[in-house]
Design an enzyme around this catalytic site. Structure first.
Site, short mmCIF file in Angstrom:
data_model
loop_
_atom_site.label_atom_id
_atom_site.label_comp_id
_atom_site.label_asym_id
_atom_site.label_seq_id
_atom_site.Cartn_x
_atom_site.Cartn_y
_atom_site.Cartn_z
N SER A 168 1.74 -9.72 -0.84
CA SER A 168 1.40 -8.30 -0.71
C SER A 168 1.63 -7.71 0.68
O SER A 168 1.75 -6.49 0.81
CB SER A 168 -0.06 -8.08 -1.11
OG SER A 168 -0.91 -8.93 -0.38
N LYS A 210 0.81 -1.22 0.00
CA LYS A 210 0.00 0.00 0.00
C LYS A 210 0.84 1.28 0.00
O LYS A 210 0.43 2.30 -0.54
CB LYS A 210 -0.93 0.02 1.22
CG LYS A 210 -1.98 -1.07 1.23
CD LYS A 210 -3.25 -0.59 0.58
CE LYS A 210 -4.29 -1.68 0.39
NZ LYS A 210 -4.34 -2.77 1.34
N GLU A 222 -9.69 6.45 3.03
CA GLU A 222 -10.54 5.42 3.62
C GLU A 222 -9.65 4.23 3.88
O GLU A 222 -8.61 4.08 3.24
CB GLU A 222 -11.67 5.04 2.67
CG GLU A 222 -11.28 4.02 1.60
CD GLU A 222 -10.24 4.51 0.60
OE1 GLU A 222 -10.21 5.73 0.34
OE2 GLU A 222 -9.46 3.68 0.09
C1 LIG Z 1 -5.22 -3.92 1.15
C2 LIG Z 1 -4.48 -5.17 0.96
C3 LIG Z 1 -4.79 -6.06 -0.09
C4 LIG Z 1 -5.95 -5.86 -1.03
O1 LIG Z 1 -5.89 -4.71 -1.79
P1 LIG Z 1 -5.57 -4.73 -3.35
O2 LIG Z 1 -5.90 -3.38 -3.80
O3 LIG Z 1 -6.45 -5.79 -3.96
O4 LIG Z 1 -4.14 -5.07 -3.49
C5 LIG Z 1 -4.01 -7.17 -0.27
N1 LIG Z 1 -2.98 -7.45 0.56
C6 LIG Z 1 -2.66 -6.64 1.58
C7 LIG Z 1 -1.50 -7.01 2.47
C8 LIG Z 1 -3.38 -5.49 1.83
O5 LIG Z 1 -3.06 -4.68 2.84
#
Ligand SMILES: *Cc1c(COP(=O)(O)O)cnc(C)c1O
Length: 396
Positions: free
Chosen positions: A380, A91, A113
């Site tokens: 992620s 993020k 948000e």
């Molecule tokens: C917010 C988040 C997501 C989902 O958001 P995307 O916009 O689909 O990437 C996925 N993994 C993590 C660790 C997150 O914080």
């Protein structure tokens, strides 16, 4: 309503566009103009790249998951380690990009948000770094699920506003943030956390997250001297997935698979599998797949991971599905938990619940592949934020 024409920027086939109230058309137009002007300037690019390096800690490693690869006895498995980015998730890439843009546009008040809280934390951090005010809207339900992140935001100087309308989760927080923006449009910048919302957000957020795929391409070519056969990434709004996929879209031999939250099963009404089970509609200013009932009302979604618990999805993913360039599948809460435990035990890495969905898909994919195949999974984020939820759902 401002209905977008075909073949204009921000249009992904029939998806995307900007379906916005009249009161926001000035702000959206200003953003569109400033984004195309500022983002291409050398000074912006230099500042962005410096912050990615020194503040975020990029490039993140592409890690060979040797033990997972041995476990599945099939493909070579690599993890793109966004869990090692500053604050523990992808993020921050987007927050830094939009934060810099807002600063250069002369906006002093940043609205955001947040669902999982990761975007709120990332936004609070870049606001602290650039000396801007930060107001974060968050559903009451998510505030409960993510107490640690709420505290981190406050520590970073942000004001967290609890939203208790609707399902008290991300979609309601977005509604509140949009309401604030309409009211305070002149001095405020709305920093959206995924590839959703009206144009230019889906394009802009994708551009800032594309660093994930750009690095991955460079890294895999250096290590393996060939492109991966599969890219897997979890899809909530879809920003980490599109960031990883985008630089490979023209490389037709690379299979792109997005993994959505199947919750308690896609045949229950407790899931967030938007592309797998949704229908086309309009939500938060964009035309895309949405989880809705016969009358077009949003159905409350469910996922064990707050970050995937969103009834819409980025319009570019809807397009990639439509043209069959990418495939979208669903993984249940339980399958994600099992994959999270397996990865922790085998690799010494505790993933967040969101990418645990992508890891879980290996159970289905790996048996079909050979040792010549290469799979890259977008990791992620890290699991620290989810430890309470994991503990409640899994006894050791
Ligand atoms: C917010 C988040 C997501 C989902 O958001 P995307 O916009 O689909 O990437 C996925 N993994 C993590 C660790 C997150 O914080």
């Amino acid at each position: 309503m401002n209905i977008f024409e075909e073949d204009t920027p921000g249009q992904f086939g029939e998806f995307g566009g900007k379906f916005i109230p009249e009161t926001l058309s000035f702000a959206i137009e200003e953003l569109e103009n400033e984004y195309s002007k500022i983002s291409t300037s050398e000074s912006f690019q230099n500042s962005f790249n410096n912050l990615l390096k020194e503040f975020v800690g990029r490039p993140t490693p592409l890690y060979f998951a040797k033990n997972l690869s041995n476990h599945y006895k099939g493909p070579k498995i690599y993890l793109k380690r966004e869990d090692l980015a500053h604050l523990g998730a992808h993020k921050i890439n987007n927050a830094v990009g939009q934060g810099l843009l807002a600063k250069q546009m002369g906006k002093q008040r940043i609205i955001a948000e947040t669902g999982a809280g990761q975007h709120g934390v990332a936004t609070a951090a870049i606001c602290a770094r650039l000396g801007m005010d930060c107001i974060v809207y968050m559903g009451e339900e998510d505030i409960k699920r993510q107490a640690l992140n709420v505290y981190r935001m406050k520590l970073l100087g942000a004001k967290v506003v609890s939203v208790n309308t609707g399902s008290k989760t991300l979609k309601d927080a977005i509604n509140e943030a949009m309401r604030d923006w309409v009211t305070n449009v002149t001095d405020s910048y709305y920093l959206i956390g995924s590839v959703i919302g009206p144009h230019p957000y889906p394009t802009m957020v994708r551009d800032f997250q594309t660093i994930i795929g750009i690095e991955t391409k460079k890294e895999i070519l250096k290590i393996e001297n060939k492109l991966p056969d599969y890219l897997l990434a979890c899809v909530g709004g879809g920003s980490n997935a599109i960031g990883l996929f985008y630089p490979f879209i023209e490389d037709k031999e690379v299979n792109l698979i997005g993994i959505e939250a199947g919750g308690k099963g896609i045949n229950t009404n407790q899931h967030s599998a938007t592309l797998v089970k949704g229908k086309i509609g309009i939500l938060h200013g964009t035309k895309t797949y949405i989880i809705q009932d016969e009358d077009g009302q949003i159905i409350e979604t469910h996922s064990i991971s707050a970050g995937l618990d969103y009834p819409g999805v980025g319009p570019e993913h809807s397009y990639l599905k439509e043209i069959e360039r990418a495939e979208y599948v669903a993984i249940t809460d339980d399958e994600a938990l099992q994959a999270l435990a397996l990865t922790s035990k085998l690799e010494g890495i505790i993933p967040a619940l969101e990418p645990a969905h992508a890891l879980a898909y290996l159970e289905k994919l790996a048996p079909k592949l050979s040792s010549k195949d290469i799979v890259v999974i977008g990791l992620s984020g890290r699991g620290d934020k989810d430890i309470d939820t994991i503990m409640q759902n899994m006894s050791l």
